[in-house]
Motif scaffolding. Structure first.
Motif, PDB file in Angstrom:
ATOM      1  N   ARG A 105     -41.149 -35.241 -55.696  1.00 40.95           N
ATOM      2  CA  ARG A 105     -42.164 -35.457 -56.502  1.00 40.95           C
ATOM      3  C   ARG A 105     -41.707 -35.235 -58.037  1.00 40.95           C
ATOM      4  NH1 ARG A 105     -47.483 -33.306 -53.519  1.00 40.95           N
ATOM      5  NH2 ARG A 105     -45.977 -31.810 -52.922  1.00 40.95           N
ATOM      6  N   ILE A 106     -41.439 -34.054 -58.253  1.00 41.89           N
ATOM      7  CA  ILE A 106     -41.101 -33.838 -59.697  1.00 41.89           C
ATOM      8  C   ILE A 106     -39.820 -34.725 -60.170  1.00 41.89           C
ATOM      9  CG2 ILE A 106     -39.683 -31.730 -60.984  1.00 41.89           C
ATOM     10  CD1 ILE A 106     -41.316 -29.789 -59.065  1.00 41.89           C
ATOM     11  N   SER A 107     -39.132 -34.823 -59.276  1.00 40.90           N
ATOM     12  CA  SER A 107     -37.916 -35.668 -59.468  1.00 40.90           C
ATOM     13  C   SER A 107     -38.297 -36.856 -60.165  1.00 40.90           C
ATOM     14  CB  SER A 107     -36.975 -35.801 -58.494  1.00 40.90           C
ATOM     15  OG  SER A 107     -35.943 -36.729 -58.647  1.00 40.90           O
ATOM     16  N   GLU A 108     -39.089 -37.614 -59.313  1.00 45.93           N
ATOM     17  CA  GLU A 108     -39.537 -39.178 -59.615  1.00 45.93           C
ATOM     18  C   GLU A 108     -40.396 -38.988 -60.765  1.00 45.93           C
ATOM     19  OE1 GLU A 108     -39.012 -42.226 -58.159  1.00 45.93           O
ATOM     20  OE2 GLU A 108     -37.351 -41.076 -57.390  1.00 45.93           O
ATOM     21  N   ARG A 109     -41.510 -38.040 -61.145  1.00 54.98           N
ATOM     22  CA  ARG A 109     -42.393 -37.966 -62.142  1.00 54.98           C
ATOM     23  C   ARG A 109     -41.793 -37.680 -63.488  1.00 54.98           C
ATOM     24  NH1 ARG A 109     -44.659 -37.987 -66.079  1.00 54.98           N
ATOM     25  NH2 ARG A 109     -46.793 -37.621 -66.538  1.00 54.98           N
ATOM     26  N   TRP A 110     -40.760 -36.707 -63.436  1.00 49.34           N
ATOM     27  CA  TRP A 110     -40.131 -36.160 -64.641  1.00 49.34           C
ATOM     28  C   TRP A 110     -38.796 -36.569 -64.910  1.00 49.34           C
ATOM     29  CZ3 TRP A 110     -43.533 -34.933 -68.151  1.00 49.34           C
ATOM     30  CH2 TRP A 110     -44.916 -34.689 -67.656  1.00 49.34           C
ATOM     31  N   ASP A 111     -38.244 -37.648 -64.284  1.00 49.13           N
ATOM     32  CA  ASP A 111     -36.926 -37.965 -64.412  1.00 49.13           C
ATOM     33  C   ASP A 111     -35.749 -37.060 -64.196  1.00 49.13           C
ATOM     34  OD1 ASP A 111     -35.175 -40.396 -64.854  1.00 49.13           O
ATOM     35  OD2 ASP A 111     -35.345 -40.063 -67.320  1.00 49.13           O
ATOM     36  N   VAL A 112     -35.824 -36.164 -63.497  1.00 52.48           N
ATOM     37  CA  VAL A 112     -34.509 -35.183 -63.203  1.00 52.48           C
ATOM     38  C   VAL A 112     -34.175 -35.616 -61.690  1.00 52.48           C
ATOM     39  CG1 VAL A 112     -35.429 -33.457 -64.900  1.00 52.48           C
ATOM     40  CG2 VAL A 112     -36.273 -33.445 -62.331  1.00 52.48           C
ATOM     41  N   SER A 113     -32.901 -35.364 -61.706  1.00 57.63           N
ATOM     42  CA  SER A 113     -32.253 -35.559 -60.003  1.00 57.63           C
ATOM     43  C   SER A 113     -32.755 -34.426 -59.122  1.00 57.63           C
ATOM     44  CB  SER A 113     -30.949 -35.839 -60.129  1.00 57.63           C
ATOM     45  OG  SER A 113     -30.485 -34.744 -60.552  1.00 57.63           O
ATOM     46  N   MET A 114     -32.763 -34.661 -57.736  1.00 55.61           N
ATOM     47  CA  MET A 114     -32.710 -33.512 -56.929  1.00 55.61           C
ATOM     48  C   MET A 114     -31.523 -32.784 -57.059  1.00 55.61           C
ATOM     49  SD  MET A 114     -35.376 -34.190 -55.112  1.00 55.61           S
ATOM     50  CE  MET A 114     -35.394 -33.696 -53.405  1.00 55.61           C
ATOM     51  N   ASP A 115     -30.413 -33.176 -57.522  1.00 53.02           N
ATOM     52  CA  ASP A 115     -29.037 -32.302 -57.786  1.00 53.02           C
ATOM     53  C   ASP A 115     -29.565 -31.449 -58.818  1.00 53.02           C
ATOM     54  OD1 ASP A 115     -27.361 -33.177 -55.839  1.00 53.02           O
ATOM     55  OD2 ASP A 115     -26.295 -34.340 -56.974  1.00 53.02           O
ATOM     56  N   TYR A 116     -29.972 -31.756 -59.711  1.00 53.11           N
ATOM     57  CA  TYR A 116     -30.632 -30.966 -60.707  1.00 53.11           C
ATOM     58  C   TYR A 116     -31.466 -29.815 -60.340  1.00 53.11           C
ATOM     59  CZ  TYR A 116     -33.413 -28.996 -64.538  1.00 53.11           C
ATOM     60  OH  TYR A 116     -33.954 -27.893 -65.310  1.00 53.11           O
ATOM     61  N   LEU A 117     -32.404 -30.122 -59.597  1.00 52.59           N
ATOM     62  CA  LEU A 117     -33.530 -29.203 -59.189  1.00 52.59           C
ATOM     63  C   LEU A 117     -32.693 -28.488 -58.443  1.00 52.59           C
ATOM     64  CD1 LEU A 117     -36.551 -31.495 -58.396  1.00 52.59           C
ATOM     65  CD2 LEU A 117     -36.233 -29.847 -60.392  1.00 52.59           C
ATOM     66  N   TYR A 118     -31.913 -28.809 -57.280  1.00 54.41           N
ATOM     67  CA  TYR A 118     -31.391 -27.839 -56.184  1.00 54.41           C
ATOM     68  C   TYR A 118     -30.190 -27.244 -56.479  1.00 54.41           C
ATOM     69  CZ  TYR A 118     -35.604 -28.954 -53.722  1.00 54.41           C
ATOM     70  OH  TYR A 118     -36.724 -29.159 -53.301  1.00 54.41           O
ATOM     71  N   ARG A 119     -29.379 -27.967 -57.042  1.00 52.26           N
ATOM     72  CA  ARG A 119     -28.048 -27.496 -57.361  1.00 52.26           C
ATOM     73  C   ARG A 119     -27.594 -27.344 -58.943  1.00 52.26           C
ATOM     74  NH1 ARG A 119     -26.393 -31.854 -53.284  1.00 52.26           N
ATOM     75  NH2 ARG A 119     -26.206 -30.654 -51.423  1.00 52.26           N
ATOM     76  N   GLY A 120     -28.601 -27.747 -59.849  1.00 54.68           N
ATOM     77  CA  GLY A 120     -28.243 -27.281 -61.177  1.00 54.68           C
ATOM     78  C   GLY A 120     -27.181 -28.159 -61.876  1.00 54.68           C
ATOM     79  N   ARG A 121     -26.974 -29.376 -61.261  1.00 53.43           N
ATOM     80  CA  ARG A 121     -26.151 -30.204 -61.949  1.00 53.43           C
ATOM     81  C   ARG A 121     -27.005 -30.710 -63.217  1.00 53.43           C
ATOM     82  NH1 ARG A 121     -23.221 -33.552 -57.305  1.00 53.43           N
ATOM     83  NH2 ARG A 121     -21.974 -31.830 -56.566  1.00 53.43           N
ATOM     84  N   LEU A 122     -26.110 -30.881 -64.393  1.00 55.48           N
ATOM     85  CA  LEU A 122     -27.016 -31.230 -65.675  1.00 55.48           C
ATOM     86  C   LEU A 122     -26.741 -32.965 -65.725  1.00 55.48           C
ATOM     87  CD1 LEU A 122     -26.427 -28.271 -67.781  1.00 55.48           C
ATOM     88  CD2 LEU A 122     -28.590 -28.902 -66.411  1.00 55.48           C
TER      89      LEU A 122
END
Length: 93
Positions: free
Chosen positions: A57-74
């Motif tokens: 839900r954070i990924s979809e709403r705020w245009d960040v990837s799951m890889d960013y959230l869980y792995r730190g990929r920028l």
């Protein structure tokens, strides 16, 4: 096969960077993704894991990837999120 590791310790600060870049207060941000404010607070403090549904839900709403959230990929992350993350890391959060 070597799969990238999930960085659970960094999830909270990366979620907090999305929060900071949104310009919203904690409770307001939590409401945009349907997360209880108390749970959200524990997530950004690293006291509660971010489950996959919340992460999506954070990924979809705020245009960040799951890889960013869980792995730190920028890669592909909005500049205002990466700036907020750098600032939080610089102040020792």
């Amino acid at each position: 096969m070597n799969l990238p590791k999930i960085d659970l310790d960094g999830v909270g600060i990366r979620v907090e960077a999305v929060l900071v870049s949104s310009g919203l207060k904690d409770g307001e941000f939590a409401a945009t993704v349907g997360i209880d404010p108390s749970s959200f607070s524990k997530i950004i403090q690293g006291k509660k894991p971010l489950n996959a549904d919340m992460g999506f839900r954070i990924s979809e709403r705020w245009d960040v990837s799951m890889d960013y959230l869980y792995r730190g990929r920028l890669t592909g992350i909005p500049e205002k999120v990466t700036s907020a993350l750098r600032n939080l890391e610089n102040i020792g959060r």
